[in-house]
Every structure is written in C-alpha cells, then in structure tokens.
Scaffold this active site. Structure first.
Site, PDB file in Angstrom:
ATOM      1  N   VAL A   6       0.873  -1.185   0.000  1.00  0.00           N
ATOM      2  CA  VAL A   6       0.000   0.000   0.000  1.00  0.00           C
ATOM      3  C   VAL A   6       0.900   1.222   0.000  1.00  0.00           C
ATOM      4  CG1 VAL A   6      -1.736   1.301   1.292  1.00  0.00           C
ATOM      5  CG2 VAL A   6      -1.785  -1.202   1.328  1.00  0.00           C
ATOM      6  N   TYR A   9       0.747   8.554   1.054  1.00  0.00           N
ATOM      7  CA  TYR A   9       1.318   9.864   0.694  1.00  0.00           C
ATOM      8  C   TYR A   9       0.857  10.971   1.634  1.00  0.00           C
ATOM      9  CZ  TYR A   9      -3.336  10.211  -1.323  1.00  0.00           C
ATOM     10  OH  TYR A   9      -4.704  10.214  -1.480  1.00  0.00           O
ATOM     11  N   GLY A  10      -0.098  10.650   2.512  1.00  0.00           N
ATOM     12  CA  GLY A  10      -0.641  11.678   3.416  1.00  0.00           C
ATOM     13  C   GLY A  10      -0.559  11.184   4.841  1.00  0.00           C
ATOM     14  N   SER A  11      -1.724  11.121   5.504  1.00  0.00           N
ATOM     15  CA  SER A  11      -1.706  10.717   6.912  1.00  0.00           C
ATOM     16  C   SER A  11      -1.215   9.272   7.077  1.00  0.00           C
ATOM     17  CB  SER A  11      -3.081  10.895   7.547  1.00  0.00           C
ATOM     18  OG  SER A  11      -4.011  10.014   6.962  1.00  0.00           O
ATOM     19  N   GLU A  82     -10.343   5.435   5.148  1.00  0.00           N
ATOM     20  CA  GLU A  82     -10.307   6.309   3.972  1.00  0.00           C
ATOM     21  C   GLU A  82     -11.685   6.391   3.289  1.00  0.00           C
ATOM     22  OE1 GLU A  82      -7.399   7.946   3.269  1.00  0.00           O
ATOM     23  OE2 GLU A  82      -6.558   6.963   5.020  1.00  0.00           O
TER      24      GLU A  82
END
Ligand code: SIN
Length: 174
Positions: A6, A9-11, A82
């Site tokens: 996986v 790119y953020g949290s 998400e």
C-alpha cells in the site's frame, strides 16, 4: 498468508494505525499531492469541511511517500479509515531496489467531498480554521510537513502551505 503493498502519501505516512510487515520509501509516477479533498469526518465538519490530501493526475510528476507491505486483512481497516471519498487504485510502486504492484487510496474529482483547486491563500485559511473529530486541520498539515522533511521528501505545495499557515498563526492574521 497473502500480502500486498500500500502506498501512503498523506496521513498514512505519519499515522500508520495498522499492522505492517515492512515499510520502505516509495514513489509513484504521474501523480501530485494536493490539498484538494474536503474532510468532514476527520479534520472538519459537514458545515465547515477541512482540506486534506488527495492525488491529482500529473503527467511527468513523481509523488514520493512510504510503501507498506500488509496482509489482505488490513484492507478492511484502511477502507474504513479512507471512506470519505477515497477509492483504491492499482499502481506500480517504485521501492529502493525494485518496482512492485500495489494500491493507493485516491479521492477523485467525482466524490461528493472533493473541493478541488483554490488559491494557496484560500487553502491556508481553510486549514487554519478547520477542525474535526480527529483534531485540527493544522495538525494534519504540520505532521505531514514534518514527516516529509524527516524523509527528505521535497513537496512545494505542502511546504508552501505549511509556511503560510505558520505565518498566519504567528501573526494572528487568519
Ligand atoms: C494517504 O495518506 O495515503 C491517503 C490520504 C490520507 O489519508 O491522508
């Protein structure tokens, strides 16, 4: 046991609240990180959505982040986390020594919470003013900027916003 990669790119970079078998620096081609997704479940509310990251298709760009190798069971947790507009996309992830197939969560322009582009000043103000059940929107931005710096990842969009938000909070000009 089946496992998969996986890309975060953020949290997912600074708050990996799931078990993983290993993590490595990774990148994916033709995507750019942008604060274009609205958040009414984590960093804002229905009436005052915050702004969080999504990826925007961007020919020639490379988005750097962290790749996690997880068991398939972890996907249920990630799908729930998400859930506000993000969908799984299949991608090729460049790891330090090889390219692997994997997935990434992207909130595209068709989801109901998508906010899209705006002047950085507007995005910075919205981040300064928003908070939700997971905390302040400033906290999301600051933790991301710190994590990217620690990983030596350059990102003008994020670093410019981080600088603008700091300046606004220090000078009380939100
Ligand atoms: C990610 O981190 O990969 C997805 C966006 C987010 O949850 O911030």
């Amino acid at each position: 046991m089946q496992d998969l990669w996986v890309f975060g790119y953020g949290s997912l970079i600074w708050r990996p609240d799931f078990p993983f078998l290993e993590s490595k620096p990774g990148s994916i081609c033709h995507w750019s990180r942008r604060f274009w997704q609205g958040s009414n479940d984590h960093r804002g509310t229905e009436n005052h959505p915050g702004r969080v990251l999504t990826l925007i298709a961007s020919e020639g760009a490379r988005c750097c982040g962290l790749a996690y190798r997880v068991t398939k069971e972890v996907l249920a947790h990630l799908d729930h986390r998400e859930k506000n507009g993000y969908e799984r996309h299949n991608v090729s992830i460049q790891l330090p020594s090889k390219i692997v197939p994997g997935i990434v969560y992207i909130a595209d322009h068709q989801n109901a919470a998508f906010l899209g582009d705006a002047p950085l000043e507007v995005i910075a103000n919205q981040i300064c003013q928003s908070k939700g059940p997971s905390g302040s929107n400033v906290d999301y931005l600051t933790k991301l900027a710190t994590a990217l710096k620690d990983l030596r990842i350059e990102d003008d969009h994020v670093f410019q916003l981080d600088a603008m938000v700091r300046e606004k909070l220090e000078s009380n000009t939100v």
